[in-house]
Motif scaffolding. Sequence first.
Motif, PDB file in Angstrom:
ATOM      1  N   LYS A  37       0.840  -1.211   0.000  1.00 46.18           N
ATOM      2  CA  LYS A  37       0.000   0.000   0.000  1.00 46.18           C
ATOM      3  C   LYS A  37       0.870   1.254   0.000  1.00 46.18           C
ATOM      4  O   LYS A  37       0.574   2.225  -0.673  1.00 46.18           O
ATOM      5  CB  LYS A  37      -0.905   0.024   1.232  1.00 46.18           C
ATOM      6  CG  LYS A  37      -2.147  -0.795   1.112  1.00 46.18           C
ATOM      7  CD  LYS A  37      -3.028  -0.531   2.320  1.00 46.18           C
ATOM      8  CE  LYS A  37      -3.648  -1.823   2.778  1.00 46.18           C
ATOM      9  NZ  LYS A  37      -4.378  -1.677   4.031  1.00 46.18           N
ATOM     10  N   HIS A  38       1.948   1.193   0.765  1.00 47.68           N
ATOM     11  CA  HIS A  38       2.824   2.359   0.867  1.00 47.68           C
ATOM     12  C   HIS A  38       3.529   2.640  -0.463  1.00 47.68           C
ATOM     13  O   HIS A  38       3.763   3.790  -0.807  1.00 47.68           O
ATOM     14  CB  HIS A  38       3.860   2.127   1.971  1.00 47.68           C
ATOM     15  CG  HIS A  38       4.753   3.292   2.209  1.00 47.68           C
ATOM     16  ND1 HIS A  38       4.310   4.447   2.802  1.00 47.68           N
ATOM     17  CD2 HIS A  38       6.055   3.497   1.921  1.00 47.68           C
ATOM     18  CE1 HIS A  38       5.308   5.310   2.870  1.00 47.68           C
ATOM     19  NE2 HIS A  38       6.385   4.751   2.342  1.00 47.68           N
ATOM     20  N   ARG A  39       3.838   1.577  -1.200  1.00 49.94           N
ATOM     21  CA  ARG A  39       4.556   1.737  -2.464  1.00 49.94           C
ATOM     22  C   ARG A  39       3.625   1.877  -3.664  1.00 49.94           C
ATOM     23  O   ARG A  39       4.099   1.936  -4.797  1.00 49.94           O
ATOM     24  CB  ARG A  39       5.454   0.530  -2.701  1.00 49.94           C
ATOM     25  CG  ARG A  39       6.595   0.478  -1.732  1.00 49.94           C
ATOM     26  CD  ARG A  39       7.556  -0.619  -2.086  1.00 49.94           C
ATOM     27  NE  ARG A  39       8.669  -0.610  -1.161  1.00 49.94           N
ATOM     28  CZ  ARG A  39       9.130  -1.676  -0.561  1.00 49.94           C
ATOM     29  NH1 ARG A  39       8.603  -2.850  -0.809  1.00 49.94           N
ATOM     30  NH2 ARG A  39      10.139  -1.595   0.279  1.00 49.94           N
ATOM     31  N   ALA A  40       2.315   1.896  -3.430  1.00 53.54           N
ATOM     32  CA  ALA A  40       1.356   1.959  -4.533  1.00 53.54           C
ATOM     33  C   ALA A  40       1.540   3.258  -5.314  1.00 53.54           C
ATOM     34  O   ALA A  40       1.948   4.293  -4.777  1.00 53.54           O
ATOM     35  CB  ALA A  40      -0.060   1.879  -3.991  1.00 53.54           C
ATOM     36  N   ILE A  41       1.222   3.193  -6.601  1.00 54.37           N
ATOM     37  CA  ILE A  41       1.357   4.363  -7.455  1.00 54.37           C
ATOM     38  C   ILE A  41       0.284   5.374  -7.081  1.00 54.37           C
ATOM     39  O   ILE A  41      -0.903   5.045  -7.034  1.00 54.37           O
ATOM     40  CB  ILE A  41       1.244   3.967  -8.936  1.00 54.37           C
ATOM     41  CG1 ILE A  41       2.383   3.011  -9.289  1.00 54.37           C
ATOM     42  CG2 ILE A  41       1.247   5.195  -9.823  1.00 54.37           C
ATOM     43  CD1 ILE A  41       2.305   2.470 -10.693  1.00 54.37           C
ATOM     44  N   ARG A  42       0.712   6.567  -6.825  1.00 52.22           N
ATOM     45  CA  ARG A  42      -0.221   7.629  -6.443  1.00 52.22           C
ATOM     46  C   ARG A  42      -0.439   8.547  -7.640  1.00 52.22           C
ATOM     47  O   ARG A  42       0.430   8.664  -8.506  1.00 52.22           O
ATOM     48  CB  ARG A  42       0.359   8.419  -5.275  1.00 52.22           C
ATOM     49  CG  ARG A  42       0.546   7.579  -4.033  1.00 52.22           C
ATOM     50  CD  ARG A  42       1.271   8.372  -2.950  1.00 52.22           C
ATOM     51  NE  ARG A  42       1.549   7.554  -1.795  1.00 52.22           N
ATOM     52  CZ  ARG A  42       2.612   6.790  -1.644  1.00 52.22           C
ATOM     53  NH1 ARG A  42       3.514   6.721  -2.591  1.00 52.22           N
ATOM     54  NH2 ARG A  42       2.789   6.081  -0.558  1.00 52.22           N
ATOM     55  N   PRO A  43      -1.607   9.220  -7.706  1.00 56.37           N
ATOM     56  CA  PRO A  43      -1.820  10.145  -8.818  1.00 56.37           C
ATOM     57  C   PRO A  43      -0.813  11.294  -8.742  1.00 56.37           C
ATOM     58  O   PRO A  43      -0.420  11.722  -7.649  1.00 56.37           O
ATOM     59  CB  PRO A  43      -3.246  10.643  -8.614  1.00 56.37           C
ATOM     60  CG  PRO A  43      -3.584  10.336  -7.212  1.00 56.37           C
ATOM     61  CD  PRO A  43      -2.757   9.153  -6.800  1.00 56.37           C
ATOM     62  N   PRO A  44      -0.383  11.795  -9.889  1.00 52.66           N
ATOM     63  CA  PRO A  44       0.629  12.853  -9.862  1.00 52.66           C
ATOM     64  C   PRO A  44       0.063  14.154  -9.295  1.00 52.66           C
ATOM     65  O   PRO A  44      -1.119  14.446  -9.436  1.00 52.66           O
ATOM     66  CB  PRO A  44       1.007  13.018 -11.340  1.00 52.66           C
ATOM     67  CG  PRO A  44      -0.156  12.504 -12.087  1.00 52.66           C
ATOM     68  CD  PRO A  44      -0.771  11.441 -11.247  1.00 52.66           C
ATOM     69  N   LEU A  45       0.937  14.897  -8.686  1.00 50.78           N
ATOM     70  CA  LEU A  45       0.578  16.193  -8.133  1.00 50.78           C
ATOM     71  C   LEU A  45       0.761  17.234  -9.227  1.00 50.78           C
ATOM     72  O   LEU A  45       1.845  17.371  -9.788  1.00 50.78           O
ATOM     73  CB  LEU A  45       1.480  16.507  -6.934  1.00 50.78           C
ATOM     74  CG  LEU A  45       1.213  17.811  -6.206  1.00 50.78           C
ATOM     75  CD1 LEU A  45      -0.162  17.768  -5.557  1.00 50.78           C
ATOM     76  CD2 LEU A  45       2.264  18.039  -5.161  1.00 50.78           C
TER      77      LEU A  45
END
Length: 111
Positions: free
Chosen positions: A86-94
Amino acid sequence: MSGFKAYKACVPIAWSPNLYITLVRGIPGTRRLHRRTLEALRLAKCNRTVMRWNTPTVRGMLQQVKRLVVIETEEMFKARKENEAKHRAIRPPLVVSHLPAPASVPPQQAA
């Protein structure tokens, strides 16, 4: 809290059929007997995890090197891996816009 204490088992390991053993301290500077024990457990590098059956022989080996390793049950290991995923999941770009804000039209003055 250090990473060494974060993984410490909170439940008795005797209840679990499999044990997940992670080497969290370095091998240099340890006794030869401890190095041989880690070699028998197939732990050669830090932060490597191996799965072993929960037998009296393995528990005796772990008792010898308990300050160098962390012992987890299967449930604890899976929960830790899920949290890491979960911590390494791809996050949407800022998205940051450096353009000036559009000027709003001032209200018309009544004459």
